[in-house]
Motif scaffolding. Structure first.
Motif, short mmCIF file in Angstrom:
data_model
loop_
_atom_site.label_atom_id
_atom_site.label_comp_id
_atom_site.label_asym_id
_atom_site.label_seq_id
_atom_site.Cartn_x
_atom_site.Cartn_y
_atom_site.Cartn_z
N PRO A 57 0.82 -1.22 0.00
CA PRO A 57 0.00 0.00 0.00
C PRO A 57 0.85 1.26 0.00
O PRO A 57 1.88 1.34 0.67
N GLU A 58 0.39 2.24 -0.75
CA GLU A 58 1.18 3.47 -0.92
C GLU A 58 0.24 4.64 -1.16
O GLU A 58 -0.75 4.53 -1.88
N LEU B 34 -6.99 0.35 2.84
CA LEU B 34 -6.51 1.41 3.73
C LEU B 34 -7.65 1.84 4.63
O LEU B 34 -8.82 1.50 4.40
N LYS C 56 -1.82 10.69 5.94
CA LYS C 56 -1.52 9.52 6.77
C LYS C 56 -2.80 8.82 7.18
O LYS C 56 -3.74 9.47 7.66
N GLU C 57 -2.86 7.49 6.99
CA GLU C 57 -4.06 6.78 7.41
C GLU C 57 -4.16 6.77 8.94
O GLU C 57 -3.16 6.87 9.66
N THR D 193 0.39 -5.70 5.44
CA THR D 193 1.26 -4.62 5.91
C THR D 193 0.64 -3.99 7.15
O THR D 193 -0.44 -3.39 7.08
N ASP E 102 2.10 -1.64 9.18
CA ASP E 102 2.53 -0.28 9.48
C ASP E 102 1.50 0.73 9.00
O ASP E 102 0.79 0.50 8.01
N ILE F 129 0.36 3.67 6.92
CA ILE F 129 0.82 4.13 5.60
C ILE F 129 0.63 5.64 5.49
O ILE F 129 -0.42 6.18 5.88
N SER F 130 1.64 6.31 4.96
CA SER F 130 1.54 7.76 4.74
C SER F 130 2.30 8.13 3.48
O SER F 130 3.15 7.37 3.00
#
Length: 299
Positions: free
Chosen positions: A44-45, A74, A132-133, A142, A144, A146-147
């Motif tokens: 994810p990005e 997300l 940022k989520e 994933t 972490d 994501i941002s």
């Protein structure tokens, strides 16, 4: 070996219709396939498309923050932040908003988000935005948060632009004229107006505490005569926000000067002579000429 499990490193491909098939290599009639398709998704990005870097956005103006997410896994909300030091210690929240609009139903479809942001009073040439989520959704590999971060851009001072007077203007002493200006960004209602008679070397106050309504009625014009006059408009709350008229204009008194007859002449009855005069640019073409025979007592 037939142990009932296999650790598979997912390949660098994406798909919304992936299946797994297992069969006996010694007897290919013994086989099974996943009952339904599953998705192979990218890491994810979040990518920020605006600001893209290098922009100069004025304090108080509105601009769009735009971002794109490369899959649907997300959080539903994102936090928007800005920083002047690459988020090392200076972190300022802008808003918490919806992550955006999915561009389809597939796990690999993008999400597009946008937010209209009013520039804060944070003048800097090294501003960045981060999207940022808020949390990691259940079931995502994933774990972490994501941002995505933008490239650096600038938040700059708001601007004032003097519209009138302009260089071709000749303003007449004692008359009324409008000083006009336009603004971009947040400007206070505490404006200071000044004029110069020497091209901007020294300044004299016209008015203070003026509202930012785009115009000021200057009445009457002072009793001065110069060709090198200028106007300056300053925001009294932030004196770095200022503009001066781009070129000199003229303040002058209209005049007519009789040059003939001008004394000592002796003109005979019935003869023809030229009456001549000099005049300034402000004198019209509708002149009236009179004479007196008693030194100006009657005309």
């Amino acid at each position: 070996p037939n142990t009932g499990t296999y650790t598979w490193i997912v390949p660098q491909v994406t798909s919304d219709a992936a299946l797994i098939k297992i069969f006996d290599a010694d007897n290919t009639d013994i086989t099974d396939t996943s009952d339904a398709a599953f998705a192979i998704v990218p890491v994810p990005e979040i990518t920020i498309s605006a600001p893209s870097g290098g922009e100069q956005w004025k304090y108080g103006t509105q601009h769009s923050i735009s971002w794109q997410v490369n899959q649907l896994q997300l959080s539903d909300q994102v936090i928007l932040e800005y920083s002047n030091d690459d988020f090392l210690s200076d972190v300022n929240q802008i808003a918490q908003v919806s992550i955006g609009t999915p561009q389809g139903q597939g796990a690999n479809d993008d999400i597009i988000g946008t937010y209209s942001w009013t520039m804060p009073d944070a003048v800097s040439g090294a501003v960045k935005v981060r999207v940022k989520e808020t949390a990691v959704p259940a079931g995502r590999d994933t774990q972490d948060i994501i941002s995505g971060k933008s490239s650096a851009f600038s938040i700059i001072e708001p601007t004032i632009t003097v519209g009138s007077p302009v260089s071709s203007d000749i303003w007449v002493v004692g008359d009324t004229y409008e000083v006009t200006w336009t603004t971009e960004g947040t400007i206070s209602d505490d404006l200071l107006l000044e004029y110069s008679i020497d091209g901007g070397m020294a300044w004299t106050q016209i008015a203070t505490g003026e509202a930012n309504d785009g115009s000021y009625t200057w009445n009457p014009l002072p009793d001065i005569e110069y060709t090198t006059c200028r106007i300056k408009v300053i925001d009294g709350d932030r004196t770095a926000t200022v503009d001066t008229s781009n070129a000199d204009f003229e303040i002058s008194s209209p005049y007519i000067t009789v040059t003939a007859p001008n004394g000592s002449e002796s003109w005979k009855v019935g003869t023809s002579h030229n009456i001549t005069w000099q005049y300034s640019d402000m004198v019209s073409d509708n002149l009236k000429i009179e004479y007196s025979t008693n030194g100006g007592g009657a005309w």
